[in-house]
Every structure is written in C-alpha cells, then in structure tokens.
Enzyme design. Structure first.
Site, PDB file in Angstrom:
ATOM      1  N   GLU A 269      28.317  50.791   6.489  1.00 37.24           N
ATOM      2  CA  GLU A 269      27.219  49.932   6.002  1.00 37.24           C
ATOM      3  C   GLU A 269      26.325  49.675   7.199  1.00 37.24           C
ATOM      4  O   GLU A 269      26.712  48.940   8.115  1.00 37.24           O
ATOM      5  CB  GLU A 269      27.774  48.599   5.475  1.00 37.24           C
ATOM      6  CG  GLU A 269      28.641  48.706   4.254  1.00 37.24           C
ATOM      7  CD  GLU A 269      27.835  48.923   2.983  1.00 37.24           C
ATOM      8  OE1 GLU A 269      26.590  48.902   3.031  1.00 37.24           O
ATOM      9  OE2 GLU A 269      28.463  49.134   1.941  1.00 37.24           O
TER      10      GLU A 269
ATOM     11  N   LYS B 265      38.224  43.922  13.680  1.00 33.34           N
ATOM     12  CA  LYS B 265      37.583  43.721  14.990  1.00 33.34           C
ATOM     13  C   LYS B 265      36.252  43.023  14.746  1.00 33.34           C
ATOM     14  O   LYS B 265      35.276  43.652  14.365  1.00 33.34           O
ATOM     15  CB  LYS B 265      37.369  45.088  15.660  1.00 33.34           C
ATOM     16  CG  LYS B 265      37.421  45.092  17.172  1.00 33.34           C
ATOM     17  CD  LYS B 265      36.350  44.268  17.848  1.00 33.34           C
ATOM     18  CE  LYS B 265      35.008  44.951  17.912  1.00 33.34           C
ATOM     19  NZ  LYS B 265      33.937  44.058  18.430  1.00 33.34           N
TER      20      LYS B 265
ATOM     21  N   CYS C  53      20.802  42.794   7.072  1.00 33.70           N
ATOM     22  CA  CYS C  53      20.638  44.248   7.002  1.00 33.70           C
ATOM     23  C   CYS C  53      19.558  44.636   5.997  1.00 33.70           C
ATOM     24  O   CYS C  53      18.881  45.634   6.170  1.00 33.70           O
ATOM     25  CB  CYS C  53      21.964  44.915   6.679  1.00 33.70           C
ATOM     26  SG  CYS C  53      22.763  44.206   5.235  1.00 33.70           S
TER      27      CYS C  53
ATOM     28  N   GLU D  39      14.399  49.191  13.063  1.00 34.46           N
ATOM     29  CA  GLU D  39      14.967  47.909  12.644  1.00 34.46           C
ATOM     30  C   GLU D  39      14.853  46.904  13.795  1.00 34.46           C
ATOM     31  O   GLU D  39      15.366  47.138  14.887  1.00 34.46           O
ATOM     32  CB  GLU D  39      16.441  48.089  12.260  1.00 34.46           C
ATOM     33  CG  GLU D  39      17.055  46.814  11.720  1.00 34.46           C
ATOM     34  CD  GLU D  39      18.523  46.975  11.359  1.00 34.46           C
ATOM     35  OE1 GLU D  39      19.277  47.544  12.163  1.00 34.46           O
ATOM     36  OE2 GLU D  39      18.915  46.520  10.271  1.00 34.46           O
TER      37      GLU D  39
HETATM   38  P1  NAD Z   1      26.504  46.761  16.261  1.00 35.85           P
HETATM   39  O1  NAD Z   1      26.465  48.106  15.665  1.00 35.85           O
HETATM   40  O2  NAD Z   1      26.006  46.570  17.635  1.00 35.85           O
HETATM   41  O3  NAD Z   1      27.991  46.174  16.250  1.00 35.85           O
HETATM   42  C1  NAD Z   1      28.755  46.148  15.069  1.00 35.85           C
HETATM   43  C2  NAD Z   1      30.219  46.152  15.444  1.00 35.85           C
HETATM   44  O4  NAD Z   1      30.529  47.388  16.074  1.00 35.85           O
HETATM   45  C3  NAD Z   1      30.632  45.057  16.428  1.00 35.85           C
HETATM   46  O5  NAD Z   1      31.905  44.568  16.090  1.00 35.85           O
HETATM   47  C4  NAD Z   1      30.692  45.816  17.743  1.00 35.85           C
HETATM   48  O6  NAD Z   1      31.580  45.228  18.664  1.00 35.85           O
HETATM   49  C5  NAD Z   1      31.201  47.156  17.287  1.00 35.85           C
HETATM   50  N1  NAD Z   1      30.914  48.275  18.206  1.00 35.85           N
HETATM   51  C6  NAD Z   1      29.941  48.379  19.140  1.00 35.85           C
HETATM   52  N2  NAD Z   1      30.041  49.555  19.794  1.00 35.85           N
HETATM   53  C7  NAD Z   1      31.084  50.212  19.253  1.00 35.85           C
HETATM   54  C8  NAD Z   1      31.672  51.491  19.484  1.00 35.85           C
HETATM   55  N3  NAD Z   1      31.204  52.318  20.414  1.00 35.85           N
HETATM   56  N4  NAD Z   1      32.718  51.864  18.715  1.00 35.85           N
HETATM   57  C9  NAD Z   1      33.201  51.049  17.755  1.00 35.85           C
HETATM   58  N5  NAD Z   1      32.689  49.808  17.498  1.00 35.85           N
HETATM   59  C10 NAD Z   1      31.642  49.411  18.241  1.00 35.85           C
HETATM   60  O7  NAD Z   1      25.743  45.849  15.211  1.00 35.85           O
HETATM   61  P2  NAD Z   1      25.406  44.312  15.356  1.00 35.85           P
HETATM   62  O8  NAD Z   1      24.296  44.199  16.343  1.00 35.85           O
HETATM   63  O9  NAD Z   1      26.639  43.521  15.538  1.00 35.85           O
HETATM   64  O10 NAD Z   1      24.878  43.986  13.880  1.00 35.85           O
HETATM   65  C11 NAD Z   1      23.606  44.253  13.471  1.00 35.85           C
HETATM   66  C12 NAD Z   1      23.527  45.543  12.694  1.00 35.85           C
HETATM   67  O11 NAD Z   1      24.428  45.512  11.580  1.00 35.85           O
HETATM   68  C13 NAD Z   1      22.176  45.778  12.107  1.00 35.85           C
HETATM   69  O12 NAD Z   1      21.798  47.118  12.296  1.00 35.85           O
HETATM   70  C14 NAD Z   1      22.367  45.479  10.622  1.00 35.85           C
HETATM   71  O13 NAD Z   1      21.426  46.090   9.796  1.00 35.85           O
HETATM   72  C15 NAD Z   1      23.745  45.960  10.404  1.00 35.85           C
HETATM   73  N6  NAD Z   1      24.335  45.362   9.202  1.00 35.85           N
HETATM   74  C16 NAD Z   1      24.501  46.133   8.082  1.00 35.85           C
HETATM   75  C17 NAD Z   1      25.014  45.586   6.912  1.00 35.85           C
HETATM   76  C18 NAD Z   1      25.201  46.417   5.693  1.00 35.85           C
HETATM   77  O14 NAD Z   1      25.965  46.012   4.824  1.00 35.85           O
HETATM   78  N7  NAD Z   1      24.569  47.569   5.561  1.00 35.85           N
HETATM   79  C19 NAD Z   1      25.372  44.248   6.888  1.00 35.85           C
HETATM   80  C20 NAD Z   1      25.201  43.476   8.041  1.00 35.85           C
HETATM   81  C21 NAD Z   1      24.676  44.056   9.196  1.00 35.85           C
END
Ligand code: NAD
Length: 500
Positions: free
Chosen positions: A273, A198, A307, A404
């Site tokens: 992650e 997804k 991240c 963040e």
């Molecule tokens: P997000 O948490 O908003 O979304 C991530 C994914 O989760 C998307 O595909 C989104 O559609 C899905 N999602 C949203 N609500 C959901 C729910 N209720 N149930 C299941 N899935 C759901 O994050 P984002 O804004 O897309 O990305 C940024 C974040 O990702 C930052 O916090 C960043 O630090 C983190 N990140 C972490 C790593 C790592 O390896 N630790 C790498 C890249 C990004």
C-alpha cells in the site's frame, strides 16, 4: 513535553509514557540485543517524550522465530475459527476501552489532533478489528466437478481450502500508526497467521501499547511480536528474512520497491500500500462552496499526511477562481497548534525531516513559477508546523504536481472539459484515489471508469470502510486490503483432488 499541553494528557497515557519501553518478542518484553535505543519526539515542540529499543537484524530474527513457533507448533492456526474471532473481538473491545489513552499517546507521538485520533483513528481501528474478526469464521473454499479427459471412467472429488499464509512481516508508516497496525493485524490474525509488526521509527508508541492489549485479550504469546527500530535495519531485515512467508507493507513507493526487491530471493508474498498524488476533480455544475470545503478536507486532514490526500485540485475553468478563493480563505483561517489542544485545526508534521521536505517542495514550486494563494512555508519557530498552502499558476510537469509531498500543500490547476480533466488526473505515476465533485449523474458515471485509481469518491474524499477493498493502481501498490480482499492476501489456496 509542551508545557501548555501536558495537563491535557490523562493519567493512563502519562503512566505509559513514564515507564521504560520494551518491545514484545514471544512472551518477553525486551530491549534491543545490542542495547541501542531510539528517541521519540513530540512534533509540537521537538522535545523527547520516550525512548524505544532500536531493534535490528538479531532482534528481528528472534521475533520471526517466535512467530514461526507460534505458527508451526503453537495453537494459533489450529485454533477453532470461532475462538480466533472471539479473541479479536476482545482486542477490539480493549482498544475501544482504551481509546482516549491511545488517542492521547498518538497525538503526542504523531502530532495529530487528539479529537481526530479518538474519533477517526481509534474508531476506525475498532471497527476494522471487529469486521475482520468476523472473517475468521467465514473463510471458505470451493468444490469442483472435474473432468479428466485421459481417464474418462475415473471419478474424482476436488475442492479448495484457504490456509493461512504463515508468518507475516507487517511494516507500517507513521501517519495513522495504530490504525495501520490494526489494518495488518486484523486480517492476518483472522486468517490464522502470526505476525512480526515493525512500526515506523517516528511513531512506535501505540504499537507497543497495542501489544500489551493483545496479551491482555488472551491472544497467545508469539502470535503478535512488535520490533521497534529503523527502516533500513529492522525493516530491511524483516523484508529479507527467510522465515517470513508474507510481507504486508504500507509506506512510500520508494521503500515499497526496496521491500519488493528484498523479498524476491525467498519468493516472499508481498502486498504493498504505497503513496499517492490523488486528484480532486471539480466539474462546473458543482456547488463551488461545497467543493472548496471538500477540497480543504481532502488535503488538510491529518496535515496532508494521508496516502489518499487530495493534493492536486483540478477545477473546470468557469469555477476555478471562485473555488480557489474559497479554499485559500479556509486555509488562511486555520488555527495551527499542538494536536493535544482541542482548539487546534492543523497540527505539526510528524518530524523535522518531514517539515523540511514539505517546505523544500513548496520552495521548488515557487522557484518554478507557481504562486502561493495561501500559506507558502514553515509556520512558527518551534515544532514542525507548515502553513496550509494553496499553490496556483503551476504547470502539470512541475515536481509539486507530479511528486507526493505528504504535507498540507495542494496545487490547483484549471481544465476546460472532462477529457482534459481525465488526462490530467491520470498523468501521474500514482493511482491510489480520486474524487469527482458534480451532481450530473451521467457525467459522473461516464468519468468513473476512465480514472486510473483504486478508489474513486463522488462528492466526498478519503472515506474508507472496513468492507470496501482499498489499494492502488500503478505505483500506488499491489493488492487490496479491507473487505474479503484482505483475507485473500493472508491466505494461500490449496487444491485437493481425491479419487473416489
Ligand atoms: P516510509 O516508506 O519511509 O516508511 C514506511 C515503513 O517502512 C516504516 O516503518 C519504515 O521504518 C520502513 N522502512 C524504511 N526503509 C525500509 C527498508 N529499506 N526496508 C524495509 N522497511 C523500511 O513511509 P513513511 O514516510 O513512514 O509514510 C509515508 C508514506 O506512506 C507515504 O508515501 C504514504 O502515501 C504512504 N502510505 C500509504 C498508505 C496506503 O494505504 N496506500 C497508507 C498510509 C501511508
């Protein structure tokens, strides 16, 4: 599409964008069951560049069934490991062959520099798929000489097997869309799992192109399924689905907690992650110009949407003014522009929501008494640009220091000695990465074990390798991806004991 950059997209990417987009379930390219779609926008100007299916629970259910059939009845886990390895290598070759096209689509969808998409995102995705392909043939168990005390005369032979965990639900963010897809697919497929992917709603396009390449590589239908859609519908349905054996999630800490809760009832395995607030610690023996350049790279790379972004800069007091002045100088001179324009040094953020969120954080810092040594708000009238921003005169308890931001915003604070630096660096809910800038080996070695973070870099920041475990302490996540650790996440251990 931005009128000034459309000519920078090659014919292959143009053709991909022009065709209607469907998602991949089993062998079929389909729309959402209810016909709903989501617009995809170019962050440089806000224009709609594509529409993708808005998949929801019914679509996720079909995709999980396809993945389940490919796992339980299909060839994938039963395939000789060397064949899984070859198919993954073929996929890596195809990603490499289409790297420019994928980079252009990524740049247009996410806003990032096309050069970085080509030479960082795509190059790392290819490396990562090749590295993980190799694991398919190297998954091993152990043998044990066992002693059963209550029947000392009996003899047993015991061993362990590592078996694929099953259907994997992979939920990924928008900051490195194709690379994140490769992070999940590589170890899952090497281990013999099947996948429902997804992608983030903001950046679904390269996952759909990757799905085409998966089939072209000869990976059987049903092994990889891609459902585009919103997090709260498609993502939530995947996390809660009883047919999913493991969720591999990358995204924010807040959503990671929702995913973990959704997985509880089915006891679905979960690896997370999550977010970070990574410190850059500059000790006073460091070269200030090198440290400032490193700090700039640590926060401004990918518009700060990383991240492990170095979003807190702690500089030992003797060097503080010099490093901050150099960093502010670098920030002030950066050229903002669309990612497709090779002269751009900083692209737009991914969405209007993200731009407004980041600007809201800057405003909160300024309202609480911080000062902008560079930047300080939105840039330009069109698109989702934010000025590279350096905040000073901040306090450790401000939101801009604790939360963040996920944008090109760094907060710089001075410290007096290493004890204070360690205390400040660890004073956060996160623990993803940290960097130490110093050439004093003894000080560096003594400091590394004291930092609560999954990765510590020395005189560099955010450098990753497919062989090196990656993940977070504290609220930055659970589990380690990359290296052998990633294979552990996608396998179960079965113990076998045989009376002989
Ligand atoms: P997000 O948490 O908003 O979304 C991530 C994914 O989760 C998307 O595909 C989104 O559609 C899905 N999602 C949203 N609500 C959901 C729910 N209720 N149930 C299941 N899935 C759901 O994050 P984002 O804004 O897309 O990305 C940024 C974040 O990702 C930052 O916090 C960043 O630090 C983190 N990140 C972490 C790593 C790592 O390896 N630790 C790498 C890249 C990004």
């Amino acid at each position: 599409m931005d009128m000034n950059t459309s000519h920078l997209i090659g014919a292959a990417a143009q053709a991909f964008l022009a065709a209607p987009r469907r998602m991949l379930i089993g062998a079929d390219w389909v729309g959402a069951a209810d016909g709903a779609t989501l617009d995809v926008r170019n962050p440089a100007d806000g224009a709609v560049i594509a529409a993708v299916p808005a998949g929801a629970a019914a679509d996720v259910d079909r995709a999980v069934q396809a993945a389940r059939a490919a796992f339980d009845e299909g060839p994938w886990p039963a395939l000789p490991p060397v064949q899984r390895e070859r198919l993954l290598l073929k996929l890596a070759d195809l990603v490499e062959a289409h790297a420019q096209e994928l980079a252009e689509i990524e740049s247009l969808d996410n806003g990032k520099s096309v050069m970085l998409a080509r030479h960082v995102d795509m190059a790392m995705a290819v490396d990562f798929l090749r590295y993980m392909a190799g694991w398919a043939t190297k998954i091993e168990g152990t043998t044990h000489d066992v002693s059963v005390p209550f029947i000392p005369q009996a003899k047993f032979f015991a061993w362990t097997r590592r078996e694929p965990v099953g259907v994997v639900g992979a939920i990924i963010p928008w900051n490195f869309p194709l690379l994140m897809a490769a992070w999940k697919l590589g170890p899952a497929l090497a281990a013999g799992c099947t996948v429902v992917l997804k992608p983030a709603e903001e950046t679904p396009l390269t996952a759909l192109r990757l799905a085409e390449l998966v089939l072209e590589a000869g990976i059987p239908p049903g092994v990889v399924n891609v459902v585009t859609g919103l997090g709260e519908t498609a993502g939530a349905a995947l996390a809660a689905h009883a047919g999913v054996s493991k969720i591999a999630f990358t995204g924010s800490t807040a959503v990671g907690k929702l995913v973990q809760r959704a997985a509880v009832d089915n006891m679905t395995r979960v690896s997370l992650e999550l977010g970070g607030k990574s410190p850059v610690i500059v000790l006073d023996d460091a070269d200030p110009a090198q440290a400032a350049a490193g700090a700039a790279q640590a926060i401004f790379f990918n518009q700060g949407q990383v991240c492990t972004a170095g979003s807190r800069l702690y500089v030992q007091r003797r060097l503080f003014d010099r490093v901050v002045a150099d960093l502010a100088g670098i920030a002030s001179k950066m050229k903002l522009g669309p990612g497709l324009d090779p002269s751009s040094e900083l692209g737009p953020l991914v969405s209007e929501t993200q731009r407004d969120r980041v600007c809201g954080y800057i405003a909160s810092g300024l309202a609480q008494g911080a000062r902008a040594a560079a930047g300080g708000g939105r840039a330009g009238e069109r698109g989702y640009f934010v000025q590279p921003t350096v905040l000073v005169d901040a306090r450790q308890d401000m939101r801009v220091v604790q939360e963040e931001i996920f944008g090109p915003v760094v907060v710089a604070l001075p410290f007096d000695d290493v004890d204070e630096a360690v205390r400040l660096a660890n004073d956060t809910a996160y623990g993803l990465g940290a960097s130490i800038w110093s050439n004093d080996l003894a000080r560096v070695h003594r400091t590394i074990p004291r930092i609560k973070a999954g990765t510590v870099w020395v005189n560099c920041h955010s450098m990753l390798d497919a062989s090196l475990p990656f993940g977070g302490y504290k609220q930055s996540g659970i589990g380690r991806e990359m290296g052998r650790a990633a294979i552990d996440l996608f396998t179960e251990t079965k113990s076998v004991m045989m009376a002989v």
